[in-house]
Design a protein around this motif. Structure first.
Motif, PDB file in Angstrom:
ATOM      1  N   PRO A  33       0.759  -1.163  -0.015  1.00 31.12           N
ATOM      2  CA  PRO A  33      -0.045  -0.085  -0.083  1.00 31.12           C
ATOM      3  C   PRO A  33       0.847   1.130   0.033  1.00 31.12           C
ATOM      4  O   PRO A  33       0.431   2.332  -0.512  1.00 31.12           O
ATOM      5  N   ALA A  34       1.986   1.343   0.666  1.00 33.74           N
ATOM      6  CA  ALA A  34       2.620   2.477   0.734  1.00 33.74           C
ATOM      7  C   ALA A  34       3.623   2.681  -0.461  1.00 33.74           C
ATOM      8  O   ALA A  34       3.702   3.732  -0.831  1.00 33.74           O
ATOM      9  N   ALA A  35       3.760   1.673  -1.464  1.00 33.39           N
ATOM     10  CA  ALA A  35       4.565   1.800  -2.345  1.00 33.39           C
ATOM     11  C   ALA A  35       3.875   2.256  -3.664  1.00 33.39           C
ATOM     12  O   ALA A  35       4.352   2.778  -4.537  1.00 33.39           O
ATOM     13  N   HIS A  36       2.468   2.361  -3.573  1.00 37.63           N
ATOM     14  CA  HIS A  36       1.873   2.934  -4.687  1.00 37.63           C
ATOM     15  C   HIS A  36       0.960   3.960  -3.974  1.00 37.63           C
ATOM     16  O   HIS A  36       0.239   3.777  -3.312  1.00 37.63           O
ATOM     17  N   GLN A  37       1.074   5.159  -4.633  1.00 40.35           N
ATOM     18  CA  GLN A  37       0.238   6.334  -3.970  1.00 40.35           C
ATOM     19  C   GLN A  37      -0.794   6.662  -4.991  1.00 40.35           C
ATOM     20  O   GLN A  37      -1.392   7.833  -4.983  1.00 40.35           O
ATOM     21  N   ALA A  38      -1.712   5.719  -5.433  1.00 46.69           N
ATOM     22  CA  ALA A  38      -2.590   6.034  -6.278  1.00 46.69           C
ATOM     23  C   ALA A  38      -3.805   6.375  -5.429  1.00 46.69           C
ATOM     24  O   ALA A  38      -3.979   6.128  -4.066  1.00 46.69           O
ATOM     25  N   ARG A  39      -4.924   7.106  -5.637  1.00 46.61           N
ATOM     26  CA  ARG A  39      -6.072   7.468  -4.950  1.00 46.61           C
ATOM     27  C   ARG A  39      -6.946   6.262  -4.860  1.00 46.61           C
ATOM     28  O   ARG A  39      -7.462   5.445  -5.686  1.00 46.61           O
ATOM     29  N   GLU A  40      -7.414   6.268  -3.444  1.00 44.11           N
ATOM     30  CA  GLU A  40      -8.325   5.057  -3.097  1.00 44.11           C
ATOM     31  C   GLU A  40      -9.834   5.445  -3.627  1.00 44.11           C
ATOM     32  O   GLU A  40     -10.014   6.516  -3.328  1.00 44.11           O
ATOM     33  N   ILE A  41     -10.354   4.570  -4.349  1.00 47.60           N
ATOM     34  CA  ILE A  41     -11.717   5.069  -4.798  1.00 47.60           C
ATOM     35  C   ILE A  41     -12.792   3.767  -4.104  1.00 47.60           C
ATOM     36  O   ILE A  41     -13.914   4.173  -4.380  1.00 47.60           O
ATOM     37  N   GLY A  42     -12.362   2.984  -3.307  1.00 44.35           N
ATOM     38  CA  GLY A  42     -13.490   2.374  -2.553  1.00 44.35           C
ATOM     39  C   GLY A  42     -12.808   1.141  -1.744  1.00 44.35           C
ATOM     40  O   GLY A  42     -11.433   0.612  -1.898  1.00 44.35           O
ATOM     41  N   ARG A  43     -13.561   0.708  -1.033  1.00 40.65           N
ATOM     42  CA  ARG A  43     -12.925  -0.472  -0.245  1.00 40.65           C
ATOM     43  C   ARG A  43     -14.431  -1.261   0.356  1.00 40.65           C
ATOM     44  O   ARG A  43     -15.463  -0.668   0.333  1.00 40.65           O
ATOM     45  N   GLY A  44     -14.131  -2.578   0.464  1.00 38.32           N
ATOM     46  CA  GLY A  44     -15.363  -3.439   0.822  1.00 38.32           C
ATOM     47  C   GLY A  44     -14.982  -4.916   0.662  1.00 38.32           C
ATOM     48  O   GLY A  44     -13.824  -5.279   0.634  1.00 38.32           O
ATOM     49  N   LEU A  45     -16.048  -5.609   0.213  1.00 36.21           N
ATOM     50  CA  LEU A  45     -15.712  -7.117   0.037  1.00 36.21           C
ATOM     51  C   LEU A  45     -15.703  -7.164  -1.505  1.00 36.21           C
ATOM     52  O   LEU A  45     -16.367  -6.737  -2.232  1.00 36.21           O
TER      53      LEU A  45
ATOM     54  N   VAL B 291      -8.488  -0.679 -12.490  1.00 37.61           N
ATOM     55  CA  VAL B 291      -8.426  -0.572 -11.097  1.00 37.61           C
ATOM     56  C   VAL B 291      -7.132  -1.476 -10.513  1.00 37.61           C
ATOM     57  O   VAL B 291      -7.232  -2.685 -10.793  1.00 37.61           O
ATOM     58  N   ARG B 292      -6.598  -1.019  -9.491  1.00 42.56           N
ATOM     59  CA  ARG B 292      -5.707  -1.848  -8.747  1.00 42.56           C
ATOM     60  C   ARG B 292      -6.515  -2.415  -7.574  1.00 42.56           C
ATOM     61  O   ARG B 292      -7.180  -1.594  -6.782  1.00 42.56           O
ATOM     62  N   VAL B 293      -6.573  -3.558  -7.216  1.00 46.19           N
ATOM     63  CA  VAL B 293      -7.232  -4.398  -6.340  1.00 46.19           C
ATOM     64  C   VAL B 293      -6.327  -4.953  -5.375  1.00 46.19           C
ATOM     65  O   VAL B 293      -5.592  -5.639  -5.696  1.00 46.19           O
TER      66      VAL B 293
ATOM     67  N   VAL C 299     -11.050  -5.882   0.319  1.00 44.86           N
ATOM     68  CA  VAL C 299     -10.012  -5.444  -0.530  1.00 44.86           C
ATOM     69  C   VAL C 299     -10.240  -3.876  -0.626  1.00 44.86           C
ATOM     70  O   VAL C 299     -11.127  -3.094   0.083  1.00 44.86           O
ATOM     71  N   VAL C 300      -9.232  -3.233  -0.908  1.00 43.17           N
ATOM     72  CA  VAL C 300      -9.043  -1.812  -1.405  1.00 43.17           C
ATOM     73  C   VAL C 300      -8.929  -1.441  -2.678  1.00 43.17           C
ATOM     74  O   VAL C 300      -8.149  -2.133  -3.335  1.00 43.17           O
ATOM     75  N   LEU C 301      -9.583  -0.574  -3.333  1.00 46.84           N
ATOM     76  CA  LEU C 301      -9.647  -0.292  -4.862  1.00 46.84           C
ATOM     77  C   LEU C 301      -8.774   1.077  -4.949  1.00 46.84           C
ATOM     78  O   LEU C 301      -9.240   2.024  -4.226  1.00 46.84           O
ATOM     79  N   TYR C 302      -7.781   1.031  -5.769  1.00 42.89           N
ATOM     80  CA  TYR C 302      -7.328   2.232  -6.429  1.00 42.89           C
ATOM     81  C   TYR C 302      -7.428   2.633  -7.684  1.00 42.89           C
ATOM     82  O   TYR C 302      -7.499   1.669  -8.378  1.00 42.89           O
ATOM     83  N   ALA C 303      -7.923   4.049  -8.054  1.00 42.77           N
ATOM     84  CA  ALA C 303      -7.413   4.215  -9.368  1.00 42.77           C
ATOM     85  C   ALA C 303      -6.242   3.924 -10.050  1.00 42.77           C
ATOM     86  O   ALA C 303      -5.161   4.351  -9.434  1.00 42.77           O
ATOM     87  N   ASP C 304      -6.047   3.515 -11.112  1.00 45.22           N
ATOM     88  CA  ASP C 304      -4.968   3.007 -11.615  1.00 45.22           C
ATOM     89  C   ASP C 304      -4.588   3.830 -12.781  1.00 45.22           C
ATOM     90  O   ASP C 304      -5.360   4.533 -13.553  1.00 45.22           O
TER      91      ASP C 304
END
Length: 141
Positions: free
Chosen positions: A40-52, A89-91, A136-141
């Motif tokens: 998570p710290a190696a990729h500074q993308a914007r978080e766009i969601g989290r859940g199942l 999306v990075r999951v 999971v946590v979703l990030y804009a890629d």
């Protein structure tokens, strides 16, 4: 705090400690390239969601997705309720620190509380196949 939450937090802490030595994201492509294993710290993308997250394969394999292409459970694709088709999306699985980049090509999931449905291959790459469903946590890629 229940045991499952403690385990997730412990795994996340371990992932954060080791993330400095991990690789970066794969290049742009069709959504079939190797996953990223960066923490998570190696990729500074914007978080766009989290859940199942859940995954799907058979009996959907070979059928048309919502964008019209044929679903292949062995590629790195996913279903999301609102993201535009083609969005990458990075999951990340916070319990394992594993991550994968998927391309949105379908609509779903249709179960309450779930934020994304992954192809079987994508779920395999982040360690969700056996459990079937996981955070999971979703990030804009």
């Amino acid at each position: 705090m229940n045991i499952a939450r403690c385990l997730v937090l412990a795994a996340l802490a371990i992932a954060l400690v080791g993330c400095a030595s991990r690789g970066g994201l794969p290049g742009e492509g069709s959504g079939t390239e190797a996953p990223s294993d960066s923490g998570p710290a190696a990729h500074q993308a914007r978080e766009i969601g989290r859940g199942l997250a859940s995954w799907y394969g058979e009996p959907h394999h070979g059928r048309r997705t919502a964008n019209g292409e044929v679903f292949d459970m062995n590629t790195l694709t996913a279903a999301h309720k609102t993201l535009p088709f083609g969005t990458r999306v990075r999951v990340e699985n916070p319990a394992t620190g594993q991550a994968v980049v998927v391309r949105i090509n379908d609509r779903g999931p249709f179960k309450p509380g779930r934020v994304i449905d992954l192809s079987r291959e994508a779920a395999e790459r982040i360690g969700l196949v056996k459990a079937g469903v996981g955070p999971v946590v979703l990030y804009a890629d």
